[in-house]
Design a protein around this motif. Structure first.
Motif, PDB file in Angstrom:
ATOM      1  N   ASP B 173      72.061  64.081  42.421  1.00 61.11           N
ATOM      2  CA  ASP B 173      73.447  64.356  43.141  1.00 61.11           C
ATOM      3  C   ASP B 173      73.096  64.877  44.472  1.00 61.11           C
ATOM      4  O   ASP B 173      73.950  64.765  45.516  1.00 61.11           O
ATOM      5  CB  ASP B 173      74.256  65.609  42.246  1.00 61.11           C
ATOM      6  N   LEU B 181      78.888  60.536  44.658  1.00 59.24           N
ATOM      7  CA  LEU B 181      78.502  61.266  43.707  1.00 59.24           C
ATOM      8  C   LEU B 181      79.579  60.848  42.378  1.00 59.24           C
ATOM      9  O   LEU B 181      79.049  60.689  41.358  1.00 59.24           O
ATOM     10  CB  LEU B 181      78.736  62.858  44.028  1.00 59.24           C
ATOM     11  N   LYS B 182      80.621  60.729  42.617  1.00 58.03           N
ATOM     12  CA  LYS B 182      81.709  60.007  41.950  1.00 58.03           C
ATOM     13  C   LYS B 182      81.201  58.819  41.103  1.00 58.03           C
ATOM     14  O   LYS B 182      81.473  58.762  39.705  1.00 58.03           O
ATOM     15  CB  LYS B 182      83.005  59.940  42.472  1.00 58.03           C
ATOM     16  N   ALA B 185      78.560  59.659  38.764  1.00 61.95           N
ATOM     17  CA  ALA B 185      78.732  60.252  37.749  1.00 61.95           C
ATOM     18  C   ALA B 185      79.595  59.406  36.774  1.00 61.95           C
ATOM     19  O   ALA B 185      79.332  59.239  35.753  1.00 61.95           O
ATOM     20  CB  ALA B 185      79.666  61.395  37.991  1.00 61.95           C
ATOM     21  N   HIS B 186      80.474  58.508  37.292  1.00 65.58           N
ATOM     22  CA  HIS B 186      81.025  57.349  36.647  1.00 65.58           C
ATOM     23  C   HIS B 186      80.021  56.387  35.713  1.00 65.58           C
ATOM     24  O   HIS B 186      80.436  56.304  34.700  1.00 65.58           O
ATOM     25  CB  HIS B 186      82.036  56.545  37.378  1.00 65.58           C
ATOM     26  N   VAL B 188      77.056  57.357  35.064  1.00 63.43           N
ATOM     27  CA  VAL B 188      76.287  58.018  33.980  1.00 63.43           C
ATOM     28  C   VAL B 188      77.503  58.159  32.566  1.00 63.43           C
ATOM     29  O   VAL B 188      77.029  57.917  31.438  1.00 63.43           O
ATOM     30  CB  VAL B 188      76.013  59.313  34.396  1.00 63.43           C
ATOM     31  N   ASN B 189      78.508  58.668  32.846  1.00 59.62           N
ATOM     32  CA  ASN B 189      79.337  58.616  31.912  1.00 59.62           C
ATOM     33  C   ASN B 189      79.771  57.527  31.015  1.00 59.62           C
ATOM     34  O   ASN B 189      79.802  57.353  29.841  1.00 59.62           O
ATOM     35  CB  ASN B 189      80.791  59.312  32.462  1.00 59.62           C
ATOM     36  N   VAL B 200      70.528  66.724  32.928  1.00 59.48           N
ATOM     37  CA  VAL B 200      70.944  66.613  34.362  1.00 59.48           C
ATOM     38  C   VAL B 200      70.250  67.776  35.078  1.00 59.48           C
ATOM     39  O   VAL B 200      70.315  68.776  34.800  1.00 59.48           O
ATOM     40  CB  VAL B 200      72.312  66.958  34.516  1.00 59.48           C
ATOM     41  N   THR B 202      69.638  69.724  38.155  1.00 58.49           N
ATOM     42  CA  THR B 202      70.359  70.087  39.477  1.00 58.49           C
ATOM     43  C   THR B 202      70.207  71.455  40.079  1.00 58.49           C
ATOM     44  O   THR B 202      70.207  72.394  39.674  1.00 58.49           O
ATOM     45  CB  THR B 202      71.871  69.547  39.352  1.00 58.49           C
ATOM     46  N   LEU B 207      78.047  68.611  40.831  1.00 59.24           N
ATOM     47  CA  LEU B 207      77.806  67.232  39.860  1.00 59.24           C
ATOM     48  C   LEU B 207      78.476  67.492  38.510  1.00 59.24           C
ATOM     49  O   LEU B 207      79.270  66.649  38.008  1.00 59.24           O
ATOM     50  CB  LEU B 207      76.426  66.851  39.900  1.00 59.24           C
ATOM     51  N   TYR B 210      81.853  66.404  37.162  1.00 56.87           N
ATOM     52  CA  TYR B 210      81.963  65.178  36.946  1.00 56.87           C
ATOM     53  C   TYR B 210      81.234  64.877  35.529  1.00 56.87           C
ATOM     54  O   TYR B 210      81.653  64.008  34.891  1.00 56.87           O
ATOM     55  CB  TYR B 210      81.501  64.038  38.097  1.00 56.87           C
ATOM     56  N   ILE B 211      80.142  65.343  35.606  1.00 62.02           N
ATOM     57  CA  ILE B 211      79.460  65.038  34.115  1.00 62.02           C
ATOM     58  C   ILE B 211      79.540  66.393  33.345  1.00 62.02           C
ATOM     59  O   ILE B 211      78.857  67.387  33.906  1.00 62.02           O
ATOM     60  CB  ILE B 211      77.892  64.816  34.570  1.00 62.02           C
TER      61      ILE B 211
END
Lengths: 455, 250
Positions: B173, B181-182, B185-186, B188-189, B200, B202, B207, B210-211
């Motif tokens: 991130d 970033l979104k 994260a999208h 990864v999800n 993760v 960080t 981040l 979102y995660i």
């Protein structure tokens, strides 16, 4: 003491040989070739076979290469096999005007030259020296015998080689391919002299491939003079693929007139000792010179690229990119001299030499040299000697790629920067493949050689 | 899935990790946070198999096997993936060659047929949409000339291609704008399954909006000094790392 004696003996040996053959050398040769012989040989005697004391040969000891008892090939000798059959080049889709050179002599039985554009002459130098001496008026004017002993020796012995003339505004669509074969029944000393005269507005590409057909020791001392006319485009690709007992000495001189572009690219895949002397003279405004080279050597091989670019007129540019991959005990050298003469303002000269050492024993010498006598110029040079980038290697491995494969990818990538400069696409693909094979340690030959030697 | 026991790691004689313990189970998301220089990236790199790190004590077991015995490529093929903090530029290695080789190494390992160039391109296109990576980037050399955001998206793109069991996102991130970033994260999800796990790493809490992590660990001076649920990340965001430092005697 003993070294001195040997050195004297060595020069005496060549002097004795010259005195023995100098009369017969004149036979079957036109004046163009004969007139400079004696002075050239005197120049050779003055300079001697270069030692490391000669600044230009500091990193390449040529003395041992001149010791063996070579047989000199001063006369045309017929090839034992039909070269048209042996040398079928397996570069796929590479449609070229193809000519063979056999032990330095333009092959008398070339059948694959095909239809050249009107006025273009691709022939034996010996023959053209008789038939078209006016086209050879500048013979010897670039290759100055007083500057280099190899050039002097070549000029003294010069009998044949190829001659290429491309008249004004001619576009030679297909590349001209010259395959140089070495094959003798004993160790041999070969002299090859080439002459290229490209007039204004011409576009021509040349591919020159050097091969050996058996395992004897060879010393090939070749000189090529190239005159590139105004606004012409000249490309010269060399593929050096000879066995490890070969000494390959190549001196190429390129004179460029205004608005011309000339590109050379040397791919050294195999060879015992390779020395490439390359001199460009940018003698007209807005001329562009591109010098590229790559070498992949291992065992005890040695490659030395020595370049000189003379910026004699303003507004010219030159680019040099040389890359070497050295394995085992191999040694390499690169020396690049850029000379910007007075008043050659707005010069743009660039030079880079990157080297990859795969072992602790491999060594590389690299020496940029800038001589700048003008005040408004842009010159840059850089050199690196290093190992494979471990960070990048880890990155590839962390994605599941085996270490050996990752290394290979990195080495191919290293060479890629040079390979991508090849404008002839099938040649580029083929060289890419050859480099890949070479790096994998597979023998890479660029032709279906009938002699399946393990060289 | 991953068990780290009392792990000590040195780099060039300096001890960086001083007794790490961590247990990651399938389906979990763990966040490892901590101030700069606490050893977060070292931990990520040791798990991936970087060679200059010397494990002086302890063990890492992955899928029941001793991970430290395995080469980086074997770890990758066993389903481990590291998204690099600083993805390496490799001039001259074309993206497509690199990705195809990596995917096929994984397929070979699983006993599957290697993809042909055509099959691979199709597979690649599907995955690219997931991370909104510009198609032109695959015509370049690996990471060469990519912007910071493109490099990070490229990491997640590789993750999508390789479908790892355990992914470690090392500062994926940092340096990203909110849209990138979104997207990351999208990606990864979207790749989450009940069988795979994510770590993760960080510095920032952002981040984790979102995660959503199941566990948050704070790494400080080479040790995990605090472990809790996702609320710990919010606490860190609010108070910074100073209170952690104070609690640990600095």
């Amino acid at each position: 003491m003993s070294v001195l004696v040997e050195k004297a003996d060595l020069s005496l040996k060549y002097t004795a040989h010259y005195n023995e053959v100098k009369e017969s050398l004149r036979e079957d040769s036109a004046d163009v070739l004969n007139v400079p012989r004696n002075k050239a040989f005197q120049d050779f005697v003055m300079q001697g076979i270069p030692t490391r004391k000669n600044e230009n040969y500091k990193y390449t000891n040529l003395q041992p290469q001149f010791y063996p008892e070579y047989r000199f090939i001063h006369r045309r000798e017929p090839a034992k096999v039909d070269l048209n059959a042996v040398g079928r080049c397996d570069v796929p889709q590479l449609d070229t005007h193809l000519a063979y050179i056999f032990n330095g002599w333009y092959y008398e039985n070339n059948k694959q030259v095909g239809q050249l554009p009107k006025g273009v002459i691709l022939e034996s130098l010996e023959k053209m020296a008789y038939e078209k001496p006016e086209l050879l008026a500048k013979y010897g004017t670039l290759a100055n015998t007083g500057d280099d002993p190899l050039v002097a020796l070549n000029t003294a012995f010069a009998k044949d080689g190829y001659f290429l003339y491309v008249p004004k505004n001619t576009v030679v669509e297909k590349p001209i391919q010259l395959i140089n074969f070495l094959q003798a029944n004993q160790d041999a000393f070969v002299t090859q002299r080439n002459f290229i005269y490209v007039e204004e507005g011409v576009d021509v590409k040349i591919i020159s491939c050097d091969h050996t057909l058996n395992l004897n020791k060879y010393l090939n001392n070749s000189v090529t003079e190239v005159f590139v006319g105004a606004n012409a485009n000249f490309e010269y690709y060399t593929l050096q693929n000879q066995h490890n007992q070969t000494t390959s000495l190549n001196s190429v001189f390129i004179h460029q007139e205004r608005d011309s572009r000339a590109t050379t690219l040397y791919s050294s895949l195999h060879g015992g000792l390779i020395r490439n002397n390359l001199k460009f003279i940018l003698d007209g405004e807005n001329a562009e010179a591109n010098l590229y080279g790559m070498a992949f050597i291992d065992r005890k091989q040695h490659v030395d690229n020595f370049t000189q670019v003379i910026h004699a007129k303003p507004h010219c540019q030159s680019n040099q990119v040389y890359k070497n991959v050295l394995d085992d005990d191999s040694t390499g050298a690169f020396a690049g001299r850029i000379h910007v003469v007075r008043d050659a303002q707005k010069t743009n000269a660039f030079q880079r030499n990157n080297n990859l050492l795969l072992t602790d024993k491999a060594t590389m010498q690299t020496k940029p040299q800038l001589i700048i006598d003008a005040d408004d110029v842009k010159c840059s040079h850089g050199a690196t000697v290093g190992q494979i980038d471990e960070e990048a290697l880890f990155y590839l491995r962390s994605r599941g790629i085996e270490e050996s494969k990752a290394r290979l990818m990195m080495m191919n990538a290293f060479a890629h920067e040079v390979i991508q400069r090849i404008s002839v696409e099938p040649l580029r693909d083929r060289i890419d493949e050859l480099v890949d094979k070479r790096l994998k340690g597979e023998v890479a030959r660029c032709h279906e050689c009938a002699y399946n030697c393990e060289c | 899935m991953l068990t780290i026991k009392d792990l000590y790691v040195s780099v060039e004689g300096t001890e960086i990790l001083k007794g790490i313990n961590l247990e990651v189970k399938p389906g979990e998301i763990h966040a490892i946070m901590g101030p700069n220089g606490s050893g977060k990236s070292t931990l990520a790199n040791v798990i991936a198999g970087k060679e200059e790190y010397e494990v002086t004590h302890g063990s890492i077991t992955y899928m029941g096997e001793d991970l430290l015995e395995q080469s980086p490529e074997d770890r990758a093929k066993a389903g481990l993936f590291l998204s690099f903090q600083y993805p390496v530029e490799i001039p001259g290695v074309p993206m497509v060659n690199f990705l195809k080789t990596a995917v096929n190494e994984h397929r070979k390992h699983r006993g599957e047929k290697e993809l042909t160039a055509g099959e691979f391109l199709k597979f690649m296109r599907e995955k690219m949409e997931m991370v909104d990576l510009h198609a032109q980037l695959t015509n370049r050399s690996v990471n060469e000339g990519f912007s910071g955001g493109e490099k990070k998206k490229n990491e997640i793109f590789q993750m999508a291609l390789l479908e790892p069991k355990l992914a470690i996102l090392d500062e994926t991130d940092s340096g990203l704008d909110i849209d990138a970033l979104k997207t990351v994260a999208h990606g990864v999800n979207a790749l989450r399954t009940p069988e795979n796990a994510t770590i993760v790493v960080t510095h920032y809490q952002r981040l984790l909006d979102y995660i959503i992590p199941d566990y948050v660990h704070v790494l400080y001076q080479g040790k995990i000094v605090k472990s809790a649920g996702k609320e710990l990340a919010l606490q860190l965001e609010e108070k910074g790392y100073d209170w952690i430092k104070q609690e640990n005697g600095n």
